[in-house]
Design an enzyme around this catalytic site. Structure first.
Site, PDB file in Angstrom:
ATOM      1  N   ARG A  39      -2.769  -2.983  -7.454  1.00  0.00           N
ATOM      2  CA  ARG A  39      -2.241  -3.588  -6.249  1.00  0.00           C
ATOM      3  C   ARG A  39      -1.328  -4.750  -6.613  1.00  0.00           C
ATOM      4  NH1 ARG A  39      -2.845   0.029  -3.028  1.00  0.00           N
ATOM      5  NH2 ARG A  39      -3.776  -0.161  -0.944  1.00  0.00           N
TER       6      ARG A  39
ATOM      7  N   CYS B 144     -15.781   2.873  20.465  1.00  0.00           N
ATOM      8  CA  CYS B 144     -16.408   1.656  19.935  1.00  0.00           C
ATOM      9  C   CYS B 144     -17.907   1.636  20.198  1.00  0.00           C
ATOM     10  CB  CYS B 144     -15.758   0.416  20.539  1.00  0.00           C
ATOM     11  SG  CYS B 144     -14.141   0.016  19.834  1.00  0.00           S
TER      12      CYS B 144
ATOM     13  N   CYS C 297     -11.403   3.163  17.377  1.00  0.00           N
ATOM     14  CA  CYS C 297     -11.125   2.596  18.693  1.00  0.00           C
ATOM     15  C   CYS C 297      -9.819   3.167  19.251  1.00  0.00           C
ATOM     16  CB  CYS C 297     -11.025   1.080  18.579  1.00  0.00           C
ATOM     17  SG  CYS C 297     -10.508   0.231  20.081  1.00  0.00           S
TER      18      CYS C 297
ATOM     19  N   HIS D 109       0.532  -3.831   6.206  1.00  0.00           N
ATOM     20  CA  HIS D 109      -0.700  -3.786   7.005  1.00  0.00           C
ATOM     21  C   HIS D 109      -1.907  -4.291   6.231  1.00  0.00           C
ATOM     22  CE1 HIS D 109      -0.709  -0.121   4.616  1.00  0.00           C
ATOM     23  NE2 HIS D 109      -2.020  -0.036   4.814  1.00  0.00           N
ATOM     24  N   GLU D 110      -1.679  -4.845   5.052  1.00  0.00           N
ATOM     25  CA  GLU D 110      -2.785  -5.287   4.197  1.00  0.00           C
ATOM     26  C   GLU D 110      -2.602  -6.775   3.922  1.00  0.00           C
ATOM     27  OE1 GLU D 110      -4.742  -2.572   0.865  1.00  0.00           O
ATOM     28  OE2 GLU D 110      -3.128  -3.762   0.016  1.00  0.00           O
TER      29      GLU D 110
ATOM     30  N   CYS E  65     -12.199  -2.769  20.153  1.00  0.00           N
ATOM     31  CA  CYS E  65     -12.238  -3.434  21.460  1.00  0.00           C
ATOM     32  C   CYS E  65     -13.669  -3.691  21.907  1.00  0.00           C
ATOM     33  CB  CYS E  65     -11.497  -2.606  22.498  1.00  0.00           C
ATOM     34  SG  CYS E  65     -12.347  -1.083  22.999  1.00  0.00           S
TER      35      CYS E  65
ATOM     36  N   ARG F  21      -4.343   2.759  21.013  1.00  0.00           N
ATOM     37  CA  ARG F  21      -3.835   3.788  20.101  1.00  0.00           C
ATOM     38  C   ARG F  21      -2.433   4.279  20.476  1.00  0.00           C
ATOM     39  NH1 ARG F  21      -1.656   5.869  16.991  1.00  0.00           N
ATOM     40  NH2 ARG F  21      -2.002   7.759  15.793  1.00  0.00           N
TER      41      ARG F  21
ATOM     42  N   CYS G  25      -7.230  -3.032   3.952  1.00  0.00           N
ATOM     43  CA  CYS G  25      -6.968  -1.590   3.857  1.00  0.00           C
ATOM     44  C   CYS G  25      -7.658  -0.980   2.643  1.00  0.00           C
ATOM     45  CB  CYS G  25      -5.468  -1.295   3.824  1.00  0.00           C
ATOM     46  SG  CYS G  25      -5.101   0.479   3.699  1.00  0.00           S
TER      47      CYS G  25
ATOM     48  N   CYS H   7     -14.447   0.737  24.591  1.00  0.00           N
ATOM     49  CA  CYS H   7     -14.156   2.162  24.778  1.00  0.00           C
ATOM     50  C   CYS H   7     -15.330   3.008  24.265  1.00  0.00           C
ATOM     51  CB  CYS H   7     -12.862   2.547  24.067  1.00  0.00           C
ATOM     52  SG  CYS H   7     -12.960   2.531  22.258  1.00  0.00           S
TER      53      CYS H   7
ATOM     54  N   CYS I 161       0.838  -1.191   0.000  1.00  0.00           N
ATOM     55  CA  CYS I 161       0.000   0.000   0.000  1.00  0.00           C
ATOM     56  C   CYS I 161       0.878   1.247   0.000  1.00  0.00           C
ATOM     57  CB  CYS I 161      -0.895  -0.033   1.239  1.00  0.00           C
ATOM     58  SG  CYS I 161      -1.903   1.436   1.497  1.00  0.00           S
ATOM     59  N   HIS I 162       0.336   2.379  -0.497  1.00  0.00           N
ATOM     60  CA  HIS I 162       1.080   3.634  -0.491  1.00  0.00           C
ATOM     61  C   HIS I 162       1.445   4.074   0.927  1.00  0.00           C
ATOM     62  CE1 HIS I 162       1.200   4.937  -4.696  1.00  0.00           C
ATOM     63  NE2 HIS I 162       0.038   4.313  -4.841  1.00  0.00           N
ATOM     64  N   THR I 163       0.659   3.657   1.907  1.00  0.00           N
ATOM     65  CA  THR I 163       0.977   4.015   3.288  1.00  0.00           C
ATOM     66  C   THR I 163       2.294   3.391   3.719  1.00  0.00           C
ATOM     67  OG1 THR I 163      -1.391   4.131   3.761  1.00  0.00           O
ATOM     68  CG2 THR I 163       0.080   4.059   5.648  1.00  0.00           C
TER      69      THR I 163
END
Length: 753
Positions: free
Chosen positions: A748, A482, A490, A446-447, A476, A494, A553, A479, A424-426
């Site tokens: 992708r 959520c 959430c 992360h994907e 979760c 964090r 993602c 919180c 991903c670009h992130t």
């Protein structure tokens, strides 16, 4: 899976000789041939039948062999002609096949498929003559068609039962022999009646299952018989009402039982495998109608009794696999367990790993366990795993392929084997050094999608073998974020996630003695990773992991931006800036919402064809115009679009996207992530006149609730996913994948492990 069609090298416990300890070896497992299925065994247990082959019967020509027949696993690949099973299916291999075609399968009188009998009259009835195993250049025999003391095995498709994907594989493997055998002997073979009196000889796993079967059939009195009184408490849990130790009496046990029951029991079940106990079990039955079932197995001696015992009305019969037709019945037994109508967990007294198999054999030999379940992740559970990962040692430098150590999951954590991951670009954004939260050295990615390898203390929602997608936005459920339907952000973990750490403030990755940071709580650029259980979604086990990883993602973010954040209305006009994966997903979302006009905007005209396929009605290249793109769009749409989406991460484009919106009601959604320190700006008049400017993370989806539903939409062909994947590469070519992305030559790239 990447292993399909290739020889797999894995570990197995090999019995080279009779009456000798098993040896953990690396073996080769050939691909499945026609009508065969190759299975990754997740968990297996030792049964007395395995010990019988190894220590008692020791058949000539029955070695070397891979034993084991009581297990559960996941289909890795299938041979030609197999249609009932697919990679990813959760299954239990069966030592009693069910072809569903022979005369035995077609009659309700028996479960003994003719395929079994053909094998039974072979020179070595317990070893499959055709083997897919080799070790050190030698062929290894396969045991009763299953051979589960191996990380991978190959079985005939008629000897596999597909089970509920929610089933915990480290539990339900026991259903593959002991539970079905004992339970079915009572329910199917003896046909125990309500209010009857039963006696169960031998309180191992099969005997306890027989006790459970008698109880479920409504027996009023269940007498548990064993020479080890330590087993009586466990028998009580399963339903036994009386307990007898033959050592406490100076008369034959059959006479003791006859006196206890006013002439004998209605049903007796022999679960030991000794001919003298078989005789006692029969002779303890009441004359006229008593039924005795032999479950224990031996081929070394003959069972005998006086003919008068049968002439007097008793029936003597035997049972194999409890009379269950395996492929039909085992899935039903698993469902009964999941519905809490069948005990399974209570049979497992020890949890071990396959390299401890000789310890498990000792426990069983000395009567110190009911079942020792060995997680066949080859001793990885609870231990550090060494595997490949792409490490970002420094900002702005290429990734380096290294061997890393991945520590076991701690409380509330899950370790998973990543099967596939997108780029991903992130990931590129953080690698470049532009991310204000970027920390190094780090394992990016992360994907992804994968399979649960092991779970930490307190984790109950996930089990080894589950198919999962890691989530960079956790849920979760506790919180205030959520609990509020207005957001999906959430905040439970964090602070630590933003620092590249697990919830306890530490990391699970190390390389060359140095700790490595986690990325977005996922770190999918590693063969194995550890995530918080609140950052994981369990998905359909049949979903292709090299496709649905993108739902972690890009697709979810763009699609949800249109449906959840903007709430695009039917008949509206939309503009999407940037036609990468995010932009195409946003177009797809706009189309799903019923937008009448969808304008795709990009500097690369090569992307326009794909945009139209996803639903764009118009395409615009800013290079083709001499005035700002927002003015072009205002002119095209009689005052501006109803909704705009910025999918690039450029603050200048973010402004243009807002200013392209119609005054009075236009909404612009920022999806792309801008570089550190950059700020968005516009004249306040743009907002004062009724436009709304907002952003989205993960498309506004509450992750754990939503991702499984998106996977189902894809499986039901209501959501495009395959179309996003333009390149599939092996993980080792990750640098080539980044090059394709930077050159704008892909939507992708998916990396397979």
């Amino acid at each position: 899976m990447a292993t399909a069609g290739t020889v797999i090298k894995c570990k197995a416990a090999v019995a080279w000789e009779p009456n000798k300890p098993l040896v953990i070896e690396e073996i080769e497992v050939a691909p499945p041939e026609a009508n065969e299925v190759r299975i990754k065994i997740v968990a297996t247990s030792v049964c007395h039948s395995d010990l019988y082959h190894l220590l008692e019967s020791m058949p000539k020509g029955g070695f070397p062999v891979v034993l084991g027949h009581e297990a559960a696993g996941i289909v890795e690949s299938v041979g030609p002609g197999v249609t009932e099973y697919q990679p990813g299916d959760k299954v239990i291999p069966l030592f009693i096949p069910q072809c569903r075609e022979c005369r035995f399968c077609k009659t309700p009188k028996t479960n003994q498929c003719d395929v079994l009998w053909k094998a039974a009259f072979s020179p070595n009835p317990t070893a499959t003559p055709v083997s897919r195993f080799t070790c050190k250049g030698k062929k290894l025999l396969q045991y009763v068609g299953t051979s589960t003391f191996s990380e991978y095995t190959v079985v005939n498709e008629m000897a596999v039962a597909k089970i509920d994907p929610a089933a915990p594989l480290d539990k339900v493997g026991v259903i593959g022999c002991a539970i079905c055998t004992g339970y079915g002997a009572a329910v199917n073979t003896a046909k125990v009646e309500p209010d009857s009196t039963c006696a169960v000889f031998g309180l191992g796993a099969v005997g306890l299952a027989a006790v459970m079967g008698c109880k479920n059939a409504g027996a009023k009195r269940i007498i548990a018989v064993d020479t080890n009184p330590e087993k009586f408490e466990k028998a009580k849990v399963f339903g036994a009402t009386d307990f007898v130790n033959p050592k406490d009496h100076d008369k034959p046990i059959s006479q003791v039982l006859s006196e206890m029951t006013d002439g004998g029991v209605d049903f007796s079940l022999e679960c030991v495998g000794k001919v003298e106990v078989m005789r006692s079990a029969l002779e303890s039955c009441v004359h006229g109608w008593g039924v005795s079932v032999i479950i224990g197995w031996t081929s070394l001696h003959d069972a005998s009794t006086r003919p008068l015992q049968l002439i007097a009305g008793r029936k003597w019969t035997g049972s194999v696999f409890g009379g269950f037709k395996g492929r039909d019945a085992v899935p039903q037994m698993v469902k009964a367990y999941l519905d809490k109508k069948l005990k399974v967990d209570e049979f497992i007294t020890h949890n071990m790993t396959l390299d401890q198999i000789n310890d498990a054999i000792d426990l069983m030999t000395h009567g110190k366990c009911i079942r020792a379940m060995m997680k066949n992740n080859m001793a990885t559970a609870g231990r550090v795993i060494r595997c490949k990962a792409a490490i970002a040692w420094e900002a702005g430098k290429p990734l380096v392929m290294e061997e890393v150590e991945v520590a076991p999951p701690k409380r509330g954590e899950v370790r998973l084997k990543i099967a596939a991951t997108g780029i991903c670009h992130t990931d590129s954004y953080t690698l470049s050094g532009s991310d204000p939260e970027g920390v190094f050295p780090v394992v990016l990615g992360h994907e992804g999608a994968g399979i649960v390898e092991s779970v930490g203390e307190g984790v109950t929602k996930f089990h080894p073998g589950d198919t999962v997608i890691p989530l960079y936005v956790p849920q979760c459920g506790e919180c205030k974020f959520c609990k509020n339907p207005k957001t999906n952000l959430c905040q439970k973990i964090r602070l630590t996630q933003g620092k590249g750490l697990m919830p306890d403030g530490t990391t699970r990755f190390s390389c060359r003695g140095k700790s490595l940071f986690h990325f977005m709580g996922c770190s999918t650029f590693s063969e194995y990773t550890v995530v918080a259980e609140i950052s994981l979604a369990k998905v359909n086990h049949r979903a292709p992991l090299d496709k649905v990883c993108l739902l972690g993602c890009g697709i979810t973010t763009g699609y949800g931006a249109a449906l959840n954040t903007a709430k695009v209305e039917a008949g509206s006009t939309c503009a999407v800036f940037g036609l990468g994966a995010l932009g195409l997903a946003a177009i797809m979302g706009c189309k799903t919402a019923g937008a009448a006009r969808i304008i795709g905007i990009d500097l690369n005209a090569d992307k326009f064809k794909m945009a139209r396929e996803f639903g764009a009605t118009d395409v615009v290249n800013p290079k083709d115009h001499s005035k700002p793109i927002q003015e072009v769009l205002v002119d095209m749409t009689d005052g501006g679009v109803d909704y705009s989406f910025e999918c690039v991460g450029n603050v200048g484009i973010m402004r243009a996207a807002l200013e392209a919106c119609h005054k009075g009601w236009g909404t612009s959604v920022i999806i792309g992530v801008a570089a550190a320190g950059q700020e968005i700006s516009t004249r306040p008049f743009q907002l004062v006149t009724g436009r709304t400017w907002k952003g989205t993370a993960f498309g506004g989806y509450k992750s754990i609730d939503s991702v499984p539903k998106l996977v189902e939409e894809y499986m039901n062909k209501r959501l495009k996913v395959d179309e996003f994947v333009t390149h599939t590469l092996p993980f080792e070519k990750i640098t080539d994948g980044f090059d394709l992305m930077h050159a704008g030559k892909c939507i992708r790239v998916v990396l397979q492990f």
